[in-house]
Enzyme design. Structure first.
Site, short mmCIF file in Angstrom:
data_model
loop_
_atom_site.label_atom_id
_atom_site.label_comp_id
_atom_site.label_asym_id
_atom_site.label_seq_id
_atom_site.Cartn_x
_atom_site.Cartn_y
_atom_site.Cartn_z
N GLU A 166 0.76 -1.24 -0.21
CA GLU A 166 -0.14 -0.05 -0.12
C GLU A 166 0.94 1.44 -0.10
OE1 GLU A 166 -3.01 0.13 -0.67
OE2 GLU A 166 -4.12 -1.71 0.20
N HIS A 225 -2.95 2.74 8.56
CA HIS A 225 -3.86 2.11 7.69
C HIS A 225 -4.31 0.73 8.36
CE1 HIS A 225 -6.29 -0.41 4.67
NE2 HIS A 225 -5.06 -1.27 4.40
N HIS A 236 -7.43 -2.67 9.21
CA HIS A 236 -8.35 -3.48 8.84
C HIS A 236 -9.21 -3.75 9.93
CE1 HIS A 236 -6.25 -5.28 4.96
NE2 HIS A 236 -6.16 -4.16 4.95
N HIS A 269 -12.79 -2.97 2.40
CA HIS A 269 -11.26 -3.07 2.74
C HIS A 269 -11.23 -2.57 4.07
CE1 HIS A 269 -7.04 -2.32 0.98
NE2 HIS A 269 -6.99 -2.71 2.18
#
Length: 214
Positions: free
Chosen positions: A74, A92, A94, A155
């Site tokens: 990413e 980032h 999840h 996502h």
């Protein structure tokens, strides 16, 4: 070692992300920028098991400057956000509730005034395959308007900050807001704050801290 302190911070934040359940396994990634260099988590490695030497350093053109491991897949998204925002750090995740909202909504409704701490209504970036320029561009657009966080369709979520601690806290706030919304929907239809109600909160001084001038 380039960005030695920053790479140590990546490892510390990686452990906090795992401990708080914002990531599981090797999911999620983190980066921190200093000038024209970015330290980023390596691809395919559990964030709570990293050592500073595991974290590669790239330049703003995505070229590897130092490190034995490949940067996170990413990394293009991180670099796109550094180009488009004054952020010095990106997280980032999840996270569970973030993924639930990102799978079902086009934006996270402002059901709590702390939404303003993330720069306003949280947008859900259109779906694109992870690690692609298309996803990086979709996330960049979702963060327009001075937003500090966005969700990524089917996502997860992403948050930015003036440093890694702030980016981490913004990611935690994003998950909390998503969790409140999901739980509220179990009881009934959540009441969404109006633009006027949010404006009155802004008048009382609630706003995200300003990024430092570069």
């Amino acid at each position: 070692m380039l960005l030695k302190d920053e790479r140590h911070e990546l490892c510390a934040i990686g452990r906090r992300l795992a401990e708080t359940g914002l990531v599981t396994g090797a999911s999620g990634n983190i980066s921190v920028r200093l000038g024209d260099l970015v330290a980023v988590t390596p691809g395919g490695m559990m964030l709570d098991r990293m050592e500073p030497a595991d974290c590669p350093v790239v330049n703003l053109s995505s070229q590897l400057v130092e490190g034995e491991r490949a940067p996170s897949s990413e990394t293009p998204m991180h670099l796109a956000l550094y180009d488009a925002t004054p952020a010095a750090a990106i997280v980032h995740t999840h996270s569970t509730y973030g993924a639930v909202v990102a799978t079902t909504m086009s934006e996270l409704p402002p059901i709590h005034y702390n939404t303003l701490l993330l720069g306003g209504v949280v947008k859900v970036a259109e779906y694109a395959t992870y690690g692609t320029p298309e996803l990086a561009e979709n996330v960049r657009r979702a963060m327009e308007g001075g937003r500090r966080a966005a969700l990524m369709a089917n996502h997860g979520g992403v948050a930015i900050g003036r440093d890694l601690d702030e980016a981490f806290e913004n990611a935690r706030l994003l998950e909390w807001l998503c969790g409140v919304y999901v739980r509220a929907r179990m009881i009934g239809e959540p009441r969404v704050l109006t633009d006027d109600e949010l404006a009155k909160v802004v008048e009382r001084g609630l706003a995200p801290p300003a990024f430092p001038r570069v």
